[in-house]
Design a protein around this motif. Structure first.
Motif, PDB file in Angstrom:
ATOM      1  N   GLN A 107      21.545  38.821  35.970  1.00  0.00           N
ATOM      2  CA  GLN A 107      22.126  38.390  37.235  1.00  0.00           C
ATOM      3  C   GLN A 107      21.509  39.222  38.355  1.00  0.00           C
ATOM      4  OE1 GLN A 107      24.196  36.009  38.234  1.00  0.00           O
ATOM      5  NE2 GLN A 107      24.307  36.755  40.345  1.00  0.00           N
ATOM      6  N   MET A 108      20.854  38.543  39.309  1.00  0.00           N
ATOM      7  CA  MET A 108      20.038  39.264  40.290  1.00  0.00           C
ATOM      8  C   MET A 108      20.692  39.434  41.655  1.00  0.00           C
ATOM      9  SD  MET A 108      17.401  40.266  38.674  1.00  0.00           S
ATOM     10  CE  MET A 108      16.103  40.611  39.853  1.00  0.00           C
ATOM     11  N   TRP A 109      21.965  39.147  41.763  1.00  0.00           N
ATOM     12  CA  TRP A 109      22.685  39.425  43.018  1.00  0.00           C
ATOM     13  C   TRP A 109      24.137  39.614  42.596  1.00  0.00           C
ATOM     14  CZ3 TRP A 109      20.507  37.526  48.154  1.00  0.00           C
ATOM     15  CH2 TRP A 109      21.247  38.039  49.231  1.00  0.00           C
ATOM     16  N   GLY A 110      24.469  40.827  42.178  1.00  0.00           N
ATOM     17  CA  GLY A 110      25.753  41.066  41.548  1.00  0.00           C
ATOM     18  C   GLY A 110      26.910  41.138  42.523  1.00  0.00           C
ATOM     19  N   GLU A 111      28.033  40.586  42.107  1.00  0.00           N
ATOM     20  CA  GLU A 111      29.271  40.598  42.879  1.00  0.00           C
ATOM     21  C   GLU A 111      30.419  40.958  41.930  1.00  0.00           C
ATOM     22  OE1 GLU A 111      29.359  36.649  44.421  1.00  0.00           O
ATOM     23  OE2 GLU A 111      27.899  37.058  46.004  1.00  0.00           O
ATOM     24  N   PRO A 112      31.618  41.192  42.453  1.00  0.00           N
ATOM     25  CA  PRO A 112      32.736  41.549  41.572  1.00  0.00           C
ATOM     26  C   PRO A 112      32.959  40.554  40.441  1.00  0.00           C
ATOM     27  CG  PRO A 112      33.334  41.993  43.844  1.00  0.00           C
ATOM     28  CD  PRO A 112      31.990  41.313  43.885  1.00  0.00           C
ATOM     29  N   ALA A 113      32.773  39.269  40.701  1.00  0.00           N
ATOM     30  CA  ALA A 113      32.982  38.266  39.654  1.00  0.00           C
ATOM     31  C   ALA A 113      32.044  38.484  38.476  1.00  0.00           C
ATOM     32  CB  ALA A 113      32.785  36.858  40.220  1.00  0.00           C
ATOM     33  N   HIS A 114      30.845  38.967  38.740  1.00  0.00           N
ATOM     34  CA  HIS A 114      29.886  39.183  37.654  1.00  0.00           C
ATOM     35  C   HIS A 114      30.255  40.417  36.839  1.00  0.00           C
ATOM     36  CE1 HIS A 114      27.595  36.905  40.802  1.00  0.00           C
ATOM     37  NE2 HIS A 114      27.531  36.096  39.750  1.00  0.00           N
ATOM     38  N   ARG A 115      30.796  41.435  37.495  1.00  0.00           N
ATOM     39  CA  ARG A 115      31.261  42.592  36.746  1.00  0.00           C
ATOM     40  C   ARG A 115      32.500  42.228  35.917  1.00  0.00           C
ATOM     41  NH1 ARG A 115      27.933  44.854  35.024  1.00  0.00           N
ATOM     42  NH2 ARG A 115      29.472  46.303  34.213  1.00  0.00           N
ATOM     43  N   TYR A 116      33.349  41.368  36.458  1.00  0.00           N
ATOM     44  CA  TYR A 116      34.510  40.899  35.691  1.00  0.00           C
ATOM     45  C   TYR A 116      34.040  40.163  34.434  1.00  0.00           C
ATOM     46  CZ  TYR A 116      38.836  38.461  34.511  1.00  0.00           C
ATOM     47  OH  TYR A 116      39.935  37.982  33.838  1.00  0.00           O
ATOM     48  N   ALA A 117      33.061  39.269  34.591  1.00  0.00           N
ATOM     49  CA  ALA A 117      32.544  38.537  33.438  1.00  0.00           C
ATOM     50  C   ALA A 117      31.936  39.489  32.412  1.00  0.00           C
ATOM     51  CB  ALA A 117      31.516  37.496  33.888  1.00  0.00           C
ATOM     52  N   TRP A 132      23.405  41.170  32.214  1.00  0.00           N
ATOM     53  CA  TRP A 132      22.807  42.343  32.858  1.00  0.00           C
ATOM     54  C   TRP A 132      22.956  42.070  34.346  1.00  0.00           C
ATOM     55  CZ3 TRP A 132      19.462  43.679  36.598  1.00  0.00           C
ATOM     56  CH2 TRP A 132      18.828  44.925  36.566  1.00  0.00           C
ATOM     57  N   VAL A 133      23.574  42.959  35.089  1.00  0.00           N
ATOM     58  CA  VAL A 133      23.952  42.650  36.477  1.00  0.00           C
ATOM     59  C   VAL A 133      23.370  43.675  37.437  1.00  0.00           C
ATOM     60  CG1 VAL A 133      25.859  42.189  38.057  1.00  0.00           C
ATOM     61  CG2 VAL A 133      26.107  41.651  35.623  1.00  0.00           C
ATOM     62  N   ALA A 134      22.543  43.213  38.351  1.00  0.00           N
ATOM     63  CA  ALA A 134      22.047  44.060  39.433  1.00  0.00           C
ATOM     64  C   ALA A 134      23.095  44.152  40.527  1.00  0.00           C
ATOM     65  CB  ALA A 134      20.749  43.500  40.007  1.00  0.00           C
ATOM     66  N   GLY A 135      23.116  45.277  41.224  1.00  0.00           N
ATOM     67  CA  GLY A 135      24.030  45.429  42.349  1.00  0.00           C
ATOM     68  C   GLY A 135      23.648  44.519  43.502  1.00  0.00           C
ATOM     69  N   GLY A 136      24.510  44.452  44.501  1.00  0.00           N
ATOM     70  CA  GLY A 136      24.220  43.657  45.683  1.00  0.00           C
ATOM     71  C   GLY A 136      22.888  44.036  46.304  1.00  0.00           C
ATOM     72  N   VAL A 162      23.113  54.091  45.499  1.00  0.00           N
ATOM     73  CA  VAL A 162      23.091  54.602  44.123  1.00  0.00           C
ATOM     74  C   VAL A 162      24.506  54.903  43.649  1.00  0.00           C
ATOM     75  CG1 VAL A 162      22.284  56.479  42.650  1.00  0.00           C
ATOM     76  CG2 VAL A 162      20.740  55.461  44.343  1.00  0.00           C
ATOM     77  N   ASN A 163      25.314  55.526  44.505  1.00  0.00           N
ATOM     78  CA  ASN A 163      26.702  55.824  44.124  1.00  0.00           C
ATOM     79  C   ASN A 163      27.476  54.544  43.808  1.00  0.00           C
ATOM     80  OD1 ASN A 163      26.203  58.517  44.532  1.00  0.00           O
ATOM     81  ND2 ASN A 163      27.150  58.586  46.558  1.00  0.00           N
ATOM     82  N   GLU A 164      27.292  53.537  44.622  1.00  0.00           N
ATOM     83  CA  GLU A 164      28.000  52.275  44.414  1.00  0.00           C
ATOM     84  C   GLU A 164      27.573  51.622  43.105  1.00  0.00           C
ATOM     85  OE1 GLU A 164      29.219  48.865  47.439  1.00  0.00           O
ATOM     86  OE2 GLU A 164      27.097  48.721  46.905  1.00  0.00           O
ATOM     87  N   ALA A 165      26.261  51.614  42.826  1.00  0.00           N
ATOM     88  CA  ALA A 165      25.777  51.017  41.585  1.00  0.00           C
ATOM     89  C   ALA A 165      26.374  51.720  40.374  1.00  0.00           C
ATOM     90  CB  ALA A 165      24.252  51.071  41.537  1.00  0.00           C
ATOM     91  N   LEU A 166      26.464  53.049  40.430  1.00  0.00           N
ATOM     92  CA  LEU A 166      27.036  53.800  39.321  1.00  0.00           C
ATOM     93  C   LEU A 166      28.545  53.573  39.224  1.00  0.00           C
ATOM     94  CD1 LEU A 166      25.099  57.154  39.765  1.00  0.00           C
ATOM     95  CD2 LEU A 166      24.774  55.480  37.934  1.00  0.00           C
ATOM     96  N   ALA A 167      29.229  53.568  40.366  1.00  0.00           N
ATOM     97  CA  ALA A 167      30.684  53.444  40.361  1.00  0.00           C
ATOM     98  C   ALA A 167      31.143  52.104  39.808  1.00  0.00           C
ATOM     99  CB  ALA A 167      31.227  53.638  41.780  1.00  0.00           C
TER     100      ALA A 167
END
Length: 464
Positions: A107-117, A132-136, A162-167
């Motif tokens: 997934q090349m434009w990650g959003e909360p819905a993709h992390r939920y999935a 596999w989800v990339a951050g925004g 970087v902090n957001e991607a890790l969090a």
């Protein structure tokens, strides 16, 4: 919940809304056993396309164990297919991937819905392809879509990304066209320190050598050619032609730059924008396959296609053929191609479009072994799946002799759950019903909807 909390929750669960028929079907499948025996399986070597002598395989909690030789092949199995560039927006998209044998995606434009999935996948609360989800998306102050990206304009913004991607547990960071070289370099260095790959568009303000050195993969052949869709419509295709003229004049040095690098050309997404009818048929049935939020852009693309003369569309199609030829030259020079579709964009449908991309790569001259590797084991490496995790297999009753034989699996093993032909038919019927269609409108395994008055033709590839 308050109204606001309810809206936010719906946003987070948007790919898998509670009570939706497709969500219910995927959740029901998760209750099945993840242990069974697969008799007489010939595992296909993606490097050769040949099947090994048949073995009886046991699946235990999703893992594959060898139980010994079998007398004759009943099944032929490939590793699960991987779509390396997607934009999932619905349960229908997830089902489309599974039905066409795609057991993992990027997934090349990650959003909360993709992390939920992704959480649903890990918890085994539904049968889903592995995400596999990339951050925004990360871009510079000159971004053409500033409201939709994270703008990086200095060291503090780099740390925030970087902090957001890790969090939030993202798997990588996606960069976009207008990121400046200084911020790009700082972001790559910060991401490397914490083990996050940088992927996406080669930024136009970063020299290609520096972009390739810092990025884990590049998309759409940007950097080789510009992102022409940033330009006014009248200027796009002439800009692409000019870029191809320049690049084709010096193929050797370009191939050397890409040697050892992951490159995801998404040729089927390029093709869908040409308006030609050879390999993409914008139809009313195809238009219905768009998720609600995408219907406007798909409709606009359909109107543009219908307004394009046959001669202009053919000229654009030849430019995409040249992109395919360039992809072959890069692969021959040592680049590592990936099979990605950019599905979610107009007339690039999750599932069928993956096999359109296989056909594009095959027509471009990439051999069967190269295409199969790009679609399976190579993609697992690109997604850094050092432990491939619970088994993903695509199973056929006959040995696939060409990429055109792969679109209609006879069974799919995903995370240890076996989906047989009847399961795949049922899921595809539900996916079509979600779009207001029935099985006659788009038979499972076909790459396009049925169009009245147009003969159903299998896409021609160089491999068969």
């Amino acid at each position: 919940m308050t109204a606001l909390e309810d809206a936010l929750w719906s946003y987070r669960t948007g790919l898998l809304p509670a009570g939706h028929p497709l969500t219910d079907a995927l959740e029901e499948l998760a209750g099945r056993p993840r242990g069974h025996v697969l008799p007489a399986v010939g595992l296909v070597d993606v490097r050769t396309g040949r099947a090994a002598p048949p073995r009886d395989l046991e699946v235990a909690d999703g893992r594959i164990l060898d139980r010994g030789p079998a007398p004759a092949c009943a099944w032929y199995a490939l590793p699960g297919l991987v779509d390396a560039h997607v934009h999932m927006s619905s349960a229908a998209d997830l089902v489309g991937l599974l039905v066409y044998g795609v057991t993992a995606y990027r997934q090349m434009w990650g959003e909360p819905a993709h992390r939920y999935a992704a959480g649903v996948y890990r918890a085994r609360h539904a049968v889903l392809p592995r995400p596999w989800v990339a951050g925004g998306v990360v871009d510079g102050p000159r971004s053409r879509v500033p409201a939709a990206v994270t703008v990086v304009d200095g060291p503090r913004a780099v740390r925030h990304v970087v902090n957001e991607a890790l969090a939030f547990g993202f798997d990588g960071i996606k960069v976009y066209d207008d990121l400046a070289e200084r911020e790009f370099t700082a972001l790559v260095q910060a991401a490397e320190r914490v083990g996050l790959p940088v992927v996406g568009h080669a930024p136009e303000r970063v020299p290609l050598t520096a972009a390739l050195r810092g990025m884990w993969s590049t998309e759409h052949l940007y950097g080789v050619v510009p992102n022409v869709f940033r330009l006014p419509p009248a200027a796009r295709w002439s800009a692409l032609a000019g870029a191809l003229d320049r690049r084709e004049a010096q193929p050797g040095p370009l191939a050397e730059l890409f040697a050892g690098r992951w490159v995801c050309p998404t040729l089927t997404a390029w093709r869908a924008r040409t308006g030609e009818r050879r390999y993409t048929r914008p139809s009313g049935a195809a238009l219905r396959m768009a998720a609600g939020g995408r219907r406007r852009s798909w409709g606009a693309a359909a109107r543009e296609a219908l307004g394009t003369t046959e001669a202009v569309a053919a000229e654009r199609g030849r430019l995409v053929d040249r992109l395919g030829h360039l992809t072959r030259l890069l692969a021959e020079g040592g680049a590592r191609p990936l099979v990605g579709t950019d599905c979610g964009n107009p007339f690039v449908v999750a599932g069928p479009s993956f096999h359109k991309e296989l056909a594009e790569l095959s027509r471009a001259g990439l051999g069967l072994a190269t295409v199969l590797t790009a679609a399976t084991t190579g993609a697992q490496q690109a997604l850094r799946l050092d432990d491939p995790g619970p088994a993903g297999l695509v199973l056929y009753r006959r040995l696939p002799a060409a990429v055109g034989d792969l679109a209609r699996p006879d069974a799919v093993l995903v995370d240890g759950v076996l989906l047989d032909g009847a399961d795949l038919d049922r899921l595809w019927a539900l996916r079509l019903a979600d779009a207001g269609l029935d099985a006659a409108d788009w038979p499972r395994g076909e790459l396009d909807a049925v169009v009245a008055g147009v003969p159903r033709e299998r896409e021609v590839t160089s491999a068969g």
